[in-house]
Design a protein around this motif. Structure first.
Motif, PDB file in Angstrom:
ATOM      1  N   LEU A 409      -0.961   6.441  -3.180  1.00 30.12           N
ATOM      2  CA  LEU A 409      -1.454   5.402  -2.277  1.00 30.12           C
ATOM      3  C   LEU A 409      -2.922   5.673  -2.017  1.00 30.12           C
ATOM      4  N   VAL A 410      -3.788   4.727  -2.391  1.00 30.43           N
ATOM      5  CA  VAL A 410      -5.219   4.920  -2.198  1.00 30.43           C
ATOM      6  C   VAL A 410      -5.773   3.711  -1.459  1.00 30.43           C
ATOM      7  N   GLY A 411      -6.951   3.881  -0.929  1.00 29.42           N
ATOM      8  CA  GLY A 411      -7.598   2.805  -0.194  1.00 29.42           C
ATOM      9  C   GLY A 411      -8.593   3.384   0.783  1.00 29.42           C
ATOM     10  N   ILE A 582      -0.356   3.897  -9.327  1.00 30.94           N
ATOM     11  CA  ILE A 582      -1.244   3.890  -8.172  1.00 30.94           C
ATOM     12  C   ILE A 582      -1.121   2.538  -7.478  1.00 30.94           C
ATOM     13  N   ALA A 583      -0.985   2.573  -6.146  1.00 38.53           N
ATOM     14  CA  ALA A 583      -0.990   1.349  -5.343  1.00 38.53           C
ATOM     15  C   ALA A 583      -2.217   1.382  -4.445  1.00 38.53           C
ATOM     16  N   VAL A 584      -3.042   0.333  -4.540  1.00 34.73           N
ATOM     17  CA  VAL A 584      -4.283   0.263  -3.778  1.00 34.73           C
ATOM     18  C   VAL A 584      -4.049  -0.624  -2.555  1.00 34.73           C
ATOM     19  N   GLN A 598      -5.068   1.766 -16.297  1.00 37.81           N
ATOM     20  CA  GLN A 598      -5.146   0.321 -16.115  1.00 37.81           C
ATOM     21  C   GLN A 598      -6.110  -0.054 -14.992  1.00 37.81           C
ATOM     22  N   LEU A 599      -6.021   0.642 -13.892  1.00 38.85           N
ATOM     23  CA  LEU A 599      -6.809   0.266 -12.727  1.00 38.85           C
ATOM     24  C   LEU A 599      -8.295   0.599 -12.886  1.00 38.85           C
ATOM     25  N   PHE A 606      -9.802  -0.567  -7.140  1.00 43.19           N
ATOM     26  CA  PHE A 606      -9.753   0.840  -7.535  1.00 43.19           C
ATOM     27  C   PHE A 606     -10.974   1.214  -8.367  1.00 43.19           C
ATOM     28  N   ALA A 607     -11.327   0.368  -9.320  1.00 42.12           N
ATOM     29  CA  ALA A 607     -12.495   0.658 -10.153  1.00 42.12           C
ATOM     30  C   ALA A 607     -13.760   0.714  -9.306  1.00 42.12           C
TER      31      ALA A 607
END
Length: 633
Positions: A409-411, A582-584, A598-599, A606-607
């Motif tokens: 989990l990112v953000g 990965i879930a943003v 992919q992201l 994400f990029a």
């Protein structure tokens, strides 16, 4: 407060009843202690025999030691016999009073300490089972003050106050009763100040209680500021905040002192008033009583009262003076106990505030029995949640994490990453939607079973006082030494532990301060490995670590995450190459999902975060193709 004590003295109420019953005996002995003086003086001065019920046979026994010469026709007992009887009575009352005092104090000490210990255990256990939502809104120093200082105030009341309080009240009642029996007319005259004294006690009690409550609240503020300052001692010294914290702490101390002084001032005012009232009573007894006693016949009229002179002897006057002095001590004690009772009342209210808070629901509702160990298939469906009822943090989270999947989990900060993870072990309850494990809503699992299936490695792991072995086996106390060592090896911390004096028996200081941050993280990972939970939550496990420590922790995490369902929360995007997905999150919603490859090439959030993270890299990095990303195959 009475209701509070009655409820928490369950199992010890008989002991309290015994102490109260003995108080009646002790007070009776104290009140009757003046009677021997009356007996002696009446016999020697006025030639009157004692008229105590059930005592004739005993005085007849003592008559054999005295001579009947000089007795009047109205006297049935010898002077020596009466004097010996009075002496034996005084000695018996003293011995009974001493024995009763010992038993009373022993019982009171036992009940007080037992109540304090049980209250602390009960309150601490209750605090542990309160929701995380309640804890984050509290201040640690305030809670500690209630567990320690406020319970001590209640202990003091039970140990030092209850018996004395009851004794004081009974002494006043007993003295007034005996005085009324001896001469009710003169008692009414000499006790004319009692109504005024009662009103004074009532008023000052209210004032002292109000000031004591404010002082108790201020004491909580002192504990809160002291706890926060000592916890942040490094930051305090780094920013040279000593003067500022000393000023803030001093303000709270001054506030506590101000209210405590108010209570003390009222107490200081009350004592002289009691002395003044008792002195006025003595003046009436000495002057008016002497005049009445000097008149050997007839009666003495005082306004609406007519006192028969024959009923007021020198012995009676002496008893009244003795009782007047005895009234002073209970009144003074009651004034002191007023402050003690007020403080304890304020303390019981503060403790009850916590006990009234609802605890977490520990048990699942009745229904199908679910396996105690889950597989780890996690599904979020339309989950909405927030800390403020008016401001939701998560807005309809839909997320599937199959068994054995490693999801990151990112953000940005505040996007809801940690909140999403904290709903899984039910630290909080979602407002809307559902959260299931293996198809079963998390609310249908018993809370202990649910959390036993989830291991958490937080951003800054805490070690507890004890040994290193105790800290590793924290979630699995039945583990053998071999299992503990095996977990430490997998967590890449065994060599560090082996180098300590005492190796696994080495002592851990408060909060693990004799270990580096990286070492604490690896001990926490060893703890999670030993727990062997099928679901693992890693909350920023490598934040604030140096390069070497991060490498060691990542190596340990590789062992830990194998074969488990893993949720990783991380701001270091470059460390997420080994996760499956990965879930943003953006503003409480899932903005995009996919693999690392992919992201990073998708041109999405994400990029952009990855590019921002490398903005100040030594060598410029371009994102958009696989070959442009560090670590790409």
């Amino acid at each position: 407060m009475i209701r509070f004590l009655f409820r928490h003295l369950k199992g010890r109420r008989l002991a309290v009843f015994v102490a109260a019953a003995l108080t009646f005996v002790a007070v009776a002995c104290d009140v009757l202690a003046a009677i021997p003086f009356k007996i002696i003086l009446d016999k020697i001065v006025d030639h009157r025999d004692p008229s105590l019920p059930f005592s004739g046979w005993l005085m007849t026994y003592f008559d054999r030691f005295g001579a009947r010469g000089g007795l009047t026709q109205a006297e049935a007992h010898t002077r020596l016999g009466v004097v010996l009887f009075a002496g034996v009575m005084f000695l018996a009352l003293g011995v009974i009073s001493a024995v009763v005092a010992y038993v009373q104090l022993s019982v009171a000490a036992f009940v007080g300490q037992d109540l304090g210990a049980r209250l602390r255990k009960h309150l601490f256990a209750h605090v542990e089972h309160l929701s995380l939502d309640w804890h984050v809104r509290q201040q640690v120093g305030e809670i500690v003050q209630r567990i320690s200082g406020n319970i001590t105030d209640i202990e003091k009341l039970v140990t030092d106050g209850l018996v004395d309080l009851l004794s004081g009240v009974l002494t006043l009642a007993g003295i007034l009763t005996v005085m009324l029996v001896i001469n009710w007319q003169f008692t009414l005259l000499s006790m004319c100040i009692v109504p005024l004294l009662f009103v004074t006690v009532l008023i000052y009690t209210r004032w002292v209680k109000r000031a004591s409550k404010e002082a108790a609240r201020a004491a909580g503020g002192v504990a809160r500021v002291a706890s926060a300052s000592i916890t942040a001692i490094v930051e305090l010294k780094a920013f040279t905040l000593e003067r500022w914290t000393a000023r803030v702490f001093g303000e709270h101390v001054d506030r506590q002192q101000r209210f405590a002084l108010q209570a003390g001032r009222r107490q200081a005012e009350f004592n002289p008033l009691v002395i003044l009232f008792i002195t006025l009573s003595d003046v009436v007894i000495i002057t008016v009583g002497a005049l009445i006693a000097a008149a050997h016949s007839g009666s003495y009229a005082l306004g609406f009262l007519t006192v028969p002179t024959a009923s007021l002897t020198v012995g009676t006057l002496t008893v009244f003076l003795a009782y007047s002095k005895q009234l002073y001590q209970p009144m003074r004690d009651l004034s002191k106990l007023t402050l003690l009772a007020s403080t304890a009342s304020a303390a019981s209210g503060r403790i009850q505030e916590i006990l009234d808070q609802p605890v977490e629901e520990r048990y699942a509702p009745r229904g199908p029995v679910h396996p105690s160990r889950v597989r780890g298939d996690i599904v979020y469906r339309g989950v909405v949640f927030g800390y403020d009822p008016q401001r939701p943090v998560l807005h309809g989270i839909d997320l599937e994490i199959p068994t054995g999947t490693r999801l990151a989990l990112v953000g940005l900060s505040g996007s809801g990453k940690t909140t999403t993870a904290r709903l899984l072990p039910r630290f909080y309850e979602p407002w809307q939607g559902s959260l299931t494990i293996d198809g079963v809503d998390v609310r249908d699992y018993p809370l202990s079973d649910l959390r036993r299936n989830i291991a958490i490695v937080p951003e800054d792991s805490i070690l507890f006082e004890g040994t290193v072995r105790d800290n590793i086996a924290l979630g699995c106390p039945e583990a053998t030494d071999e299992q503990v060592e095996a977990a430490a090896r997998l967590a890449c911390i065994h060599d560090t532990i082996a180098a300590l004096p005492g190796d696994y028996a080495a002592e851990v200081r408060e909060m693990g301060r004799n270990f580096s941050r990286g070492q604490r993280q690896r001990v926490a990972i060893a703890r999670a490995i030993l727990r062997d939970a099928p679901i693992l939550i890693l909350d920023e496990p490598t934040t604030n670590l140096d390069v070497e420590a991060e490498a060691e922790v990542l190596r340990a995490l590789d062992h830990l995450t194998r074969g488990r369902t893993v949720i990783v929360i991380s701001h270091r995007l470059s460390t997420l190459g080994q996760v499956d997905e990965i879930a943003v999150l953006q503003s409480g919603r899932i903005a995009e999902r996919g693999t690392y490859q992919q992201l990073r090439t998708g041109g999405g959030p994400f990029a952009r975060m990855l590019a921002e993270q490398y903005r100040y890299a030594a060598e410029p990095v371009r994102f958009g193709t696989v070959g442009d990303v560090p670590g790409a195959d």
